[in-house]
Design an enzyme around this catalytic site. Sequence first.
Site, PDB file in Angstrom:
ATOM      1  N   LEU A  12       4.402  31.903  47.808  1.00  0.00           N
ATOM      2  CA  LEU A  12       4.239  31.325  46.683  1.00  0.00           C
ATOM      3  C   LEU A  12       5.696  31.691  45.800  1.00  0.00           C
ATOM      4  O   LEU A  12       5.729  32.712  45.613  1.00  0.00           O
ATOM      5  CB  LEU A  12       3.426  31.976  45.653  1.00  0.00           C
ATOM      6  CG  LEU A  12       1.562  31.905  46.061  1.00  0.00           C
ATOM      7  CD1 LEU A  12       0.638  32.536  45.200  1.00  0.00           C
ATOM      8  CD2 LEU A  12       1.241  30.790  46.759  1.00  0.00           C
ATOM      9  N   GLY A  13       6.426  30.540  45.990  1.00  0.00           N
ATOM     10  CA  GLY A  13       7.853  30.631  45.386  1.00  0.00           C
ATOM     11  C   GLY A  13       9.018  30.540  46.648  1.00  0.00           C
ATOM     12  O   GLY A  13       8.629  31.430  47.503  1.00  0.00           O
ATOM     13  N   GLY A  15      12.592  31.282  45.566  1.00  0.00           N
ATOM     14  CA  GLY A  15      13.765  31.564  44.954  1.00  0.00           C
ATOM     15  C   GLY A  15      14.608  32.494  45.761  1.00  0.00           C
ATOM     16  O   GLY A  15      14.583  32.569  47.091  1.00  0.00           O
ATOM     17  N   VAL A  17      14.428  35.653  46.607  1.00  0.00           N
ATOM     18  CA  VAL A  17      13.504  36.409  47.497  1.00  0.00           C
ATOM     19  C   VAL A  17      12.767  35.374  48.475  1.00  0.00           C
ATOM     20  O   VAL A  17      12.924  35.850  49.922  1.00  0.00           O
ATOM     21  CB  VAL A  17      12.867  37.455  46.823  1.00  0.00           C
ATOM     22  CG1 VAL A  17      12.124  38.432  47.945  1.00  0.00           C
ATOM     23  CG2 VAL A  17      13.562  38.256  45.756  1.00  0.00           C
ATOM     24  N   ALA A  46       4.404  27.229  47.958  1.00  0.00           N
ATOM     25  CA  ALA A  46       4.301  26.717  46.719  1.00  0.00           C
ATOM     26  C   ALA A  46       5.233  26.831  45.878  1.00  0.00           C
ATOM     27  O   ALA A  46       5.959  27.919  45.533  1.00  0.00           O
ATOM     28  CB  ALA A  46       3.053  27.105  46.085  1.00  0.00           C
ATOM     29  N   LYS A 106       6.791  43.430  39.733  1.00  0.00           N
ATOM     30  CA  LYS A 106       6.787  44.514  38.891  1.00  0.00           C
ATOM     31  C   LYS A 106       5.808  44.253  37.748  1.00  0.00           C
ATOM     32  O   LYS A 106       5.124  45.144  37.215  1.00  0.00           O
ATOM     33  CB  LYS A 106       7.935  45.236  38.696  1.00  0.00           C
ATOM     34  CG  LYS A 106       9.141  44.529  37.925  1.00  0.00           C
ATOM     35  CD  LYS A 106      10.343  44.553  38.794  1.00  0.00           C
ATOM     36  CE  LYS A 106      11.290  43.346  38.333  1.00  0.00           C
ATOM     37  NZ  LYS A 106      12.365  43.324  39.070  1.00  0.00           N
ATOM     38  N   ASP A 202      12.193  46.394  32.333  1.00  0.00           N
ATOM     39  CA  ASP A 202      12.343  46.475  33.760  1.00  0.00           C
ATOM     40  C   ASP A 202      12.051  47.841  34.414  1.00  0.00           C
ATOM     41  O   ASP A 202      11.240  48.100  35.302  1.00  0.00           O
ATOM     42  CB  ASP A 202      13.625  45.873  34.307  1.00  0.00           C
ATOM     43  CG  ASP A 202      13.442  45.763  36.049  1.00  0.00           C
ATOM     44  OD1 ASP A 202      12.824  44.930  36.541  1.00  0.00           O
ATOM     45  OD2 ASP A 202      14.332  46.736  36.604  1.00  0.00           O
ATOM     46  N   LYS A 206       8.518  49.744  36.341  1.00  0.00           N
ATOM     47  CA  LYS A 206       8.693  50.383  37.679  1.00  0.00           C
ATOM     48  C   LYS A 206       7.939  51.717  37.493  1.00  0.00           C
ATOM     49  O   LYS A 206       7.556  52.397  38.333  1.00  0.00           O
ATOM     50  CB  LYS A 206      10.139  50.420  38.077  1.00  0.00           C
ATOM     51  CG  LYS A 206      10.459  48.828  38.515  1.00  0.00           C
ATOM     52  CD  LYS A 206      11.930  48.937  38.506  1.00  0.00           C
ATOM     53  CE  LYS A 206      12.517  47.502  39.041  1.00  0.00           C
ATOM     54  NZ  LYS A 206      13.978  47.219  38.957  1.00  0.00           N
ATOM     55  N   GLY A 309      18.587  42.002  45.122  1.00  0.00           N
ATOM     56  CA  GLY A 309      19.269  40.976  46.192  1.00  0.00           C
ATOM     57  C   GLY A 309      18.272  40.418  46.904  1.00  0.00           C
ATOM     58  O   GLY A 309      17.084  40.712  47.461  1.00  0.00           O
TER      59      GLY A 309
END
Length: 451
Positions: A12-13, A15, A17, A46, A106, A202, A206, A309
Amino acid sequence: MIEYRNLRVALLGAGSVGSQVARLLLEQGDEFASRVGARLELVGIAVRDVDAPRDVDLPRELFTTDATSLILGADIVVELMGGIEPARGYVLEALNSGADVITANKALLATHGPELFEAAEQVGAQLYYEAAVAGAIPIIRPLRDSLAGDTVSRILGIVNGTTNFILDRMDATGETLADALATATHRGYAEADPTADIGGYDAAQKAAILASLAFHTTVPLEQVYREGITAITREQVESAREAGSVIKLLAICERLTDPETGEEGVSARVYPALISREHPLAAVRGAHNAVFVQAEAAGDLMFYGAGAGGVETASAVLGDVVSAARRHVVGGPGVAESTHAGLPVLDIGRVVTRYQITLSVADQPGVLAKVARILSDGGVSVETVQQSVPSSTGAVVISGNHPIHGAAAPTATLVIGTHEAEEAALAATVEALAASDVVTAVSSVLRVEGS
Ligand SMILES: NC(=O)c1ccc[n+]([C@@H]2O[C@H](COP(=O)([O-])OP(=O)(O)OC[C@H]3O[C@@H](n4cnc5c(N)ncnc54)[C@H](O)[C@@H]3O)[C@@H](O)[C@H]2O)c1
Ligand SMILES: N[C@@H](CCO)C(=O)O
Ligand code: NA
C-alpha cells in the site's frame, strides 16, 4: 530446482519507501525465496493515481486504486502510505483478514497502536514495525527480542534526522536555526512543512513507540512531554560548544522509581538538551540517528545509522517481510505485544535531571548571594557557576559560594550548572529567578543529559 509455495505480498503506497520495497522484492525474488522457503509474490501496489510519475520504474500492471481487494487477497500487507486514515482502516482490514502487516507508520502506531495490536492478537496475526523508529537502524527487534531477557532502564535517542542535521549545522557553521533549516530543505532532508520535525512531534511519536515496547507498558502519545528545537538560538549552540557540549534533540524513555513511595513509573519525553562532546550521541552528525540503550544486565548499547531515506528504510521493511514470511512457512503463534507491566506514565514535573540556567544579572555586590538563595530556597543545588562580563574580564569558573572576581560592567551573564533537580522544582525556581530584581533576564534554560 526447488518448488516453493507462493506468499502473496500486497503493498500500500509507492512513494520514497514503497517504490524501493517493490523494486527490491522484484529484483531479489530468488534470494528471498531461498531465505524464506517460499516465494514472495508482489501481487499489487495500491496507490492514489496509477499513472503518477515515480522515481522507480515498476510494472504498470501491478498498480491499482482498489486497496481493499488487494488486501483481501494477501498473506502479507505492507503499509507505506503514511498518515492515519485510510492507513488505519486498511491495516485493520488486513489484520482482521488474518494477514500479517508490516508498517513504517509511526504516526499511526503512536496514536492507534493498542487498537492495532489488539486486532492482531484476536486473529493471531502479526504487526511488524521496525521501519517506524529510526528507519534502517535495527532497534524494534533488539528491544522486543534480543533484550527480552533484560530490564531496560533508559533509552536516549536521536530519532529525528532533520533536527539533528539542523543542530549539527548550527554547531559546525554558526548558522541560525532559520538558515540551517533552509539548508535542510534545500538538501531534501526537511519536508515542505517541517513542523512535525522541528516541533518534536515526529520524535515524540517514536518515543511513545520505544517506551511502550521497552517498558511493556502502553505509553500514549499525549503523555509524551514534547519540546521542539524552534527556540534554540545560535548563542546557545555557541556557548554549548565553548563549554565542551553539544545540543541534541533527544527522545528519552526512562524507568523511574519514586524515592518516597518506591512506586515504579516511566517517563517519555522529547526536548533539546546539552550533552557532553564525550558522550557517544555527540558524535552523531548530520541527518543520522542513534539510539543509546541502558539495560540492567547488558549495560550500555548503541544503535547507529540511517534514520530515514527510501532505500535505507526499505531495508527495515524487508527484514520484517522476511520475518513474517518465515512464520507463514514454519507456522505457530507469533509474539504478542506485551503491555503486562502497565506502569504509570509520570508527569514531566517528576523527572529528575541536571540543568544549565543562563541569567543576565545586575553586576553589583550581593547579586550572586541573592541568586544562590533563590536556587537554594527552590531546592535546586548548584554545581558550577560561571560569570562572564561583556566588557573585558572574561569568564571565571567558580563553585559553591566562592566570590566572583573581576566584575566591573553594569550587567553580567551568569551560567549556572545545577546538580540533579526535580523538573517541577526547577520550573518554580526559574520563575522566582525571573521575578527577582537582580535578574534582568533568564536567557536560557537547558536540560543536561547523558551523564
Ligand atoms: N521516507 C522516509 O525516509 C521514512 C523513514 C521512516 C519511516 N517512513 C514512513 O514510511 C511511510 C511512507 O513514507 P514515504 O516517505 O514513502 O511517503 P511518500 O509520501 O513518499 O509515499 C506515500 C505513498 O502512499 C500513497 N498513498 C497515500 N495515500 C494513499 C491512499 N489514500 N490510497 C492509496 N495510496 C496512498 C501515495 O500515493 C504515495 O505513493 C510513512 O508512514 C513514513 O512516516 C518514511
Ligand atoms: N522526518 C523524519 C523521517 C524519518 O522518520 C526525520 O527527519 O527523521
Ligand atoms: Na528501525
